[in-house]
Motif scaffolding. Structure first.
Motif, PDB file in Angstrom:
ATOM      1  N   ARG A 256       0.684  -1.284   0.338  1.00  0.00           N
ATOM      2  CA  ARG A 256       0.025   0.210  -0.190  1.00  0.00           C
ATOM      3  C   ARG A 256       0.577   0.908  -0.279  1.00  0.00           C
ATOM      4  O   ARG A 256       0.742   2.473  -0.294  1.00  0.00           O
ATOM      5  CB  ARG A 256      -0.696  -0.176   0.948  1.00  0.00           C
ATOM      6  CG  ARG A 256      -2.188  -1.098   1.461  1.00  0.00           C
ATOM      7  CD  ARG A 256      -2.542  -0.929   2.646  1.00  0.00           C
ATOM      8  NE  ARG A 256      -2.584  -1.256   3.516  1.00  0.00           N
ATOM      9  CZ  ARG A 256      -2.540  -2.348   3.933  1.00  0.00           C
ATOM     10  NH1 ARG A 256      -3.306  -3.340   3.932  1.00  0.00           N
ATOM     11  NH2 ARG A 256      -2.013  -1.734   5.435  1.00  0.00           N
ATOM     12  N   ARG A 257       2.261   1.185   0.807  1.00  0.00           N
ATOM     13  CA  ARG A 257       2.793   2.280   0.020  1.00  0.00           C
ATOM     14  C   ARG A 257       4.215   2.188   0.321  1.00  0.00           C
ATOM     15  O   ARG A 257       4.908   2.544  -0.352  1.00  0.00           O
ATOM     16  CB  ARG A 257       3.721   2.008   1.783  1.00  0.00           C
ATOM     17  CG  ARG A 257       2.251   3.007   2.985  1.00  0.00           C
ATOM     18  CD  ARG A 257       3.024   3.047   4.701  1.00  0.00           C
ATOM     19  NE  ARG A 257       3.967   3.298   4.508  1.00  0.00           N
ATOM     20  CZ  ARG A 257       4.320   4.398   4.844  1.00  0.00           C
ATOM     21  NH1 ARG A 257       3.314   5.892   4.860  1.00  0.00           N
ATOM     22  NH2 ARG A 257       5.347   4.847   4.558  1.00  0.00           N
ATOM     23  N   LEU A 258       3.689   1.616  -1.196  1.00  0.00           N
ATOM     24  CA  LEU A 258       5.054   1.083  -2.282  1.00  0.00           C
ATOM     25  C   LEU A 258       6.138   2.170  -2.899  1.00  0.00           C
ATOM     26  O   LEU A 258       7.075   1.769  -2.540  1.00  0.00           O
ATOM     27  CB  LEU A 258       4.655  -0.285  -3.377  1.00  0.00           C
ATOM     28  CG  LEU A 258       5.639  -1.186  -3.776  1.00  0.00           C
ATOM     29  CD1 LEU A 258       6.194  -1.844  -3.581  1.00  0.00           C
ATOM     30  CD2 LEU A 258       4.674  -1.641  -5.304  1.00  0.00           C
ATOM     31  N   HIS A 259       5.298   3.145  -3.487  1.00  0.00           N
ATOM     32  CA  HIS A 259       5.758   3.920  -3.818  1.00  0.00           C
ATOM     33  C   HIS A 259       6.504   5.224  -3.005  1.00  0.00           C
ATOM     34  O   HIS A 259       7.236   5.389  -3.377  1.00  0.00           O
ATOM     35  CB  HIS A 259       4.835   5.530  -4.328  1.00  0.00           C
ATOM     36  CG  HIS A 259       3.722   5.776  -2.958  1.00  0.00           C
ATOM     37  ND1 HIS A 259       2.928   4.895  -2.721  1.00  0.00           N
ATOM     38  CD2 HIS A 259       3.922   7.620  -2.611  1.00  0.00           C
ATOM     39  CE1 HIS A 259       2.156   5.615  -1.372  1.00  0.00           C
ATOM     40  NE2 HIS A 259       2.849   6.958  -2.028  1.00  0.00           N
ATOM     41  N   LEU A 260       6.607   4.775  -1.456  1.00  0.00           N
ATOM     42  CA  LEU A 260       7.200   5.565  -0.503  1.00  0.00           C
ATOM     43  C   LEU A 260       8.445   4.798  -0.075  1.00  0.00           C
ATOM     44  O   LEU A 260       9.865   4.859   0.289  1.00  0.00           O
ATOM     45  CB  LEU A 260       6.656   6.153   0.523  1.00  0.00           C
ATOM     46  CG  LEU A 260       5.009   6.905   0.363  1.00  0.00           C
ATOM     47  CD1 LEU A 260       4.807   7.514   1.473  1.00  0.00           C
ATOM     48  CD2 LEU A 260       6.151   9.006  -0.455  1.00  0.00           C
TER      49      LEU A 260
END
Length: 511
Positions: A256-260
């Motif tokens: 869910r927070r892969l981009h970060l």
């Protein structure tokens, strides 16, 4: 707050707390190299010895270590083989696809993808388990090989080479990261040297194997050969313990927070910066003039994008794609300096080559250069592994490989520009009656078929002088190693230490 205070709040003093470190990342970010040093100083020797003793049973040992090492050696050998096996197949490929203009892309796109993806793979190994990350990179590499083998056009082959390059980036950084996680520091040097040494054999054997496939079967087997070997590798790795540097949480919340977590914005900035720089160096002086709008635009684009990335990387801190805190650490000066000396001497000797140089000399010079490469190649990896905490090993390995890959690509591009520019001018001087454009287009192996006998000595002299100038660059770059190695510290990485990377227990050995 000073660094000592930050260390106290971000680095637990009880070794039993380490497995929970990653789950608490929101409130307890990974310690930097400076904070790690403060922790080592403040950590009691009795407690450190206890932690080290506790870890002894958690390293991979015995036949499991032998099997794991062999599988990693084969994986890295296969990756390096793929970089050079295409060399002898290119003539047949260009005959089938009529794609002589695409020859450069068959090799360069693989190297570009490998170099540009190194930092991203470092983040992947940092966030996800070593086993799943390595198997994913192997799967991507296999898909790329399948696309190349089944290619029906030059563009499809280039796309397959790009995919294979993406996967290969994860194989080399993953192999080194797993090795560092599997054994204590004092045992990593021989294993790392073996991994990198055997991998280099793949580069040497590649053209021979590619020539055999091309001559007796089809060039497509240069890529299909990766499929059965890769399948056996994956099967073996599934049933072997592959350790992690520390306990890692379930991957599903991370998605869910892969981009970060992976700093995808940082990757989106640094990858095109590298790509534009290498294109400018590759095309400058050959496809386009150095002062053309295309080359100037590529250099400006690379510089501007690189500056944006540096600003973003600084803003992200330890969560950046390439944390600045892990840059500039290391330990192995004597070996690094020896490698630099041998590299400088051997490349300087290369620059004395002439059409009449006897085999004894050029064979001896290559042996000297090979010794220097063998001594120097593992040093940067070992230095980083000695300096960084287990939590930073994956990123440290990927940064070193990224710099090495990008540096090699840049140096090769500059070398090609030097050679092409020198050859053009030297042909005009050494063989004024010969057609320089026709000679260059014929290539180094066919110009004898078109050059008049009286012009041949001059053409050979032009080639010799141009090659010598390339080796001047190589000797100069090697000499820089004498300076850069001074920042690596005077610590014996082969000596067992009670408190170091052994402080953090390895996790998931049965995974």
């Amino acid at each position: 707050m000073d660094s000592t205070a930050r260390s106290a709040t971000r680095w637990p003093t009880d070794p039993d707390a380490y497995p929970q470190r990653h789950e608490e990342k929101e409130s307890s970010p990974r310690p930097s190299v400076t904070e790690l040093s403060h922790h080592r100083i403040s950590h009691g020797s009795e407690q450190g010895t206890s932690a080290a003793t506790k870890n002894e049973a958690q390293w991979v040992t015995g036949m499991k270590l032998v099997a794991l090492t062999n599988l990693l050696v084969v994986a890295m050998f296969l990756m390096m083989l793929d970089t050079s096996i295409i060399a002898t197949a290119i003539p047949r490929i260009t005959d089938e696809f009529r794609s002589l203009q695409d020859v450069g892309w068959y090799v360069s796109i693989y190297q570009l993808a490998n170099a540009a993806l190194q930092p991203l793979w470092g983040r992947i190994y940092d966030k996800f388990s070593n086993k799943s990350s390595f198997l994913t990179s192997l799967a991507i590499f296999e898909v790329g090989s399948l696309v190349c083998g089944a290619a029906v056009s030059s563009r499809m082959l280039i796309a397959g080479r790009a995919v294979a390059g993406i996967g290969s980036a994860g194989l080399i950084s993953g192999g080194l990261t797993i090795t560092a996680s599997a054994v204590p520091l004092e045992k990593r040097a021989p294993l790392t040297a073996m991994l990198m040494g055997v991998a280099q054999l793949g580069i040497a054997i590649g053209p021979l194997l590619g020539g055999a496939f091309t001559s007796y079967t089809t060039w497509r087997w240069c890529f299909y050969i990766n499929l059965p070997i890769g399948g056996l590798l994956a099967l073996g790795l599934l049933f072997l313990p592959i350790p992690d540097q520390y306990s890692k949480p379930s991957p599903w919340p991370l998605l869910r927070r892969l981009h970060l977590e992976l700093d995808l914005l940082g990757f989106a900035l640094i990858a095109p910066a590298c790509f534009q720089l290498l294109l400018a160096l590759s095309w400058g002086g050959s496809k386009f003039a150095w002062d053309s709008s295309v080359i100037i635009g590529l250099f400006c684009g690379a510089g501007a994008t690189g500056l944006f990335w540096a600003a973003w990387d600084w803003y992200r801190g330890d969560e950046a794609l390439i944390p600045f805190s892990i840059i500039g650490t290391g330990y192995v000066i004597p070996y690094a300096m020896l490698a630099a000396v041998l590299g400088s001497i051997s490349n300087g000797l290369y620059s004395t080559f002439s059409p009449t140089t006897p085999p004894a000399k050029w064979i001896g010079y290559q042996i000297l250069n090979g010794i220097g490469r063998g001594v120097g190649m593992p040093m940067a990896i070992l230095a980083v592994q000695a300096a960084l905490s287990p939590a930073d090993l994956a990123m440290g390995n990927s940064v070193v490989i990224f710099v090495q890959s990008l540096g090699t690509a840049i140096t090769l591009a500059i070398s090609d520009a030097i050679f092409q520019g020198s050859l053009q001018s030297q042909l005009s001087q050494q063989a004024p009656h010969a057609d320089a454009a026709v000679i260059i287009a014929a290539g180094a192996t066919h110009f004898r078929n078109i050059v008049e006998e009286q012009d041949l000595p001059g053409v050979l002299a032009a080639y010799s002088v141009s090659l010598n100038r390339v080796f001047y660059l190589a000797a100069g770059v090697s000499s820089l190693g004498l300076i850069t190695s001074l920042g690596m510290g005077w610590v014996n990485v082969s000596k067992k230490r009670p408190v170091d990377n052994d402080e953090i227990p390895l996790q998931n050995l049965g995974a």
